[in-house]
Scaffold this motif. Structure first.
Motif, short mmCIF file in Angstrom:
data_model
loop_
_atom_site.label_atom_id
_atom_site.label_comp_id
_atom_site.label_asym_id
_atom_site.label_seq_id
_atom_site.Cartn_x
_atom_site.Cartn_y
_atom_site.Cartn_z
N THR A 1 14.57 12.91 -83.10
CA THR A 1 13.28 13.04 -83.77
C THR A 1 13.11 11.78 -84.61
N PHE A 2 12.03 11.03 -84.35
CA PHE A 2 11.76 9.82 -85.11
C PHE A 2 10.78 10.13 -86.23
N LEU A 3 11.13 9.69 -87.45
CA LEU A 3 10.30 9.88 -88.63
C LEU A 3 9.81 8.50 -89.07
N TYR A 4 8.51 8.36 -89.25
CA TYR A 4 7.91 7.09 -89.62
C TYR A 4 7.67 7.06 -91.13
N ARG B 1 2.46 7.95 -87.24
CA ARG B 1 2.42 7.67 -88.68
C ARG B 1 3.12 8.80 -89.41
N GLU B 2 3.34 8.64 -90.70
CA GLU B 2 4.04 9.67 -91.46
C GLU B 2 3.33 11.01 -91.38
N GLY B 3 4.10 12.05 -91.25
CA GLY B 3 3.56 13.41 -91.28
C GLY B 3 3.59 14.08 -89.92
N VAL C 1 16.96 16.12 -105.77
CA VAL C 1 15.94 16.26 -104.73
C VAL C 1 15.01 17.41 -105.12
N PRO C 2 13.69 17.15 -105.15
CA PRO C 2 12.75 18.23 -105.48
C PRO C 2 12.75 19.31 -104.39
N ILE C 3 13.04 20.53 -104.79
CA ILE C 3 13.10 21.66 -103.86
C ILE C 3 11.91 22.56 -104.14
N GLU C 4 11.23 22.97 -103.07
CA GLU C 4 9.99 23.75 -103.25
C GLU C 4 10.24 25.14 -103.81
N ALA C 5 11.34 25.78 -103.42
CA ALA C 5 11.69 27.12 -103.91
C ALA C 5 13.15 27.37 -103.57
N GLY D 1 7.95 11.96 -97.77
CA GLY D 1 7.09 13.13 -97.85
C GLY D 1 7.25 14.11 -96.70
N TYR D 2 8.20 13.86 -95.79
CA TYR D 2 8.43 14.82 -94.71
C TYR D 2 8.98 16.11 -95.26
N LEU D 3 8.52 17.21 -94.71
CA LEU D 3 9.01 18.52 -95.10
C LEU D 3 10.27 18.82 -94.30
N LEU D 4 11.35 19.10 -95.01
CA LEU D 4 12.61 19.48 -94.38
C LEU D 4 12.95 20.90 -94.78
N GLU D 5 13.69 21.55 -93.91
CA GLU D 5 14.10 22.93 -94.14
C GLU D 5 15.59 23.04 -93.85
N ILE D 6 16.31 23.70 -94.74
CA ILE D 6 17.70 24.08 -94.47
C ILE D 6 17.63 25.56 -94.13
N GLN D 7 18.24 25.93 -93.00
CA GLN D 7 18.07 27.29 -92.50
C GLN D 7 19.36 27.84 -91.90
N ARG D 8 19.54 29.15 -92.08
CA ARG D 8 20.61 29.89 -91.41
C ARG D 8 19.96 31.02 -90.62
N PHE D 9 20.39 31.21 -89.40
CA PHE D 9 19.92 32.35 -88.63
C PHE D 9 20.78 33.55 -88.98
N ASP D 10 20.14 34.64 -89.41
CA ASP D 10 20.83 35.87 -89.78
C ASP D 10 20.73 36.90 -88.67
#
Length: 136
Positions: free
Chosen positions: A12-15, A70-72, A95-99, A119-128
């Motif tokens: 995945t390329f991020l600009y 472009r970014e986003g 790092v600013p965390i949204e919640a 400004g890319y939105l990243l998510e850390i996730q675990r599958f339950d």
């Protein structure tokens, strides 16, 4: 119709307008190993086995939703069983965390969101849920 062989890897390329800040973020804060520096692009490995990668590239201009070069326009999700540990690490790094991490019962996941320097939105996730494939 015969299907070609399965894909072996994914990037995945991020600009970013400031790719140096993003290179530092992915390399130092997230600790992703740099596997190739092409000058205009830095490619980092995500996870073991060299199957998934993130590339950081100089953007052609400011964010415009209509142009994916472009970014986003993307959410990058990093999957780990250690969601809380990553939350604590990123918070300690400023790092600013949204919640804080939360369980989303409908999806069967535990996750939280934050943004990289571009400004890319990243998510850390675990599958339950048991039907998510284990890495192999």
């Amino acid at each position: 119709m015969t299907r070609p062989p399965a894909f072996a890897q994914q990037i995945t390329f991020l600009y970013a307008e400031d790719p140096a800040a993003c290179r530092r973020f992915y390399g130092e804060v997230l600790g992703l190993p740099l596997v190739q520096d092409q000058g205009f692009a830095a490619i980092f490995a995500v996870g073991a086995g060299h199957r998934g990668f993130l590339g950081v590239v100089q953007a052609r201009g400011p964010r415009e939703v209509t142009d994916p070069r472009r970014e986003g326009g993307v959410v990058v999700t990093l999957v780990t069983p250690e969601v809380a540990a990553w939350h604590d690490h990123l918070a300690a790094a400023g790092v600013p965390i949204e919640a804080p991490p939360r369980h989303a019962a409908a999806a069967g996941i535990t996750h939280f969101f934050f943004r990289d320097p571009a400004g890319y939105l990243l998510e850390i996730q675990r599958f339950d849920r048991p039907d998510w494939p284990e890495p192999g």
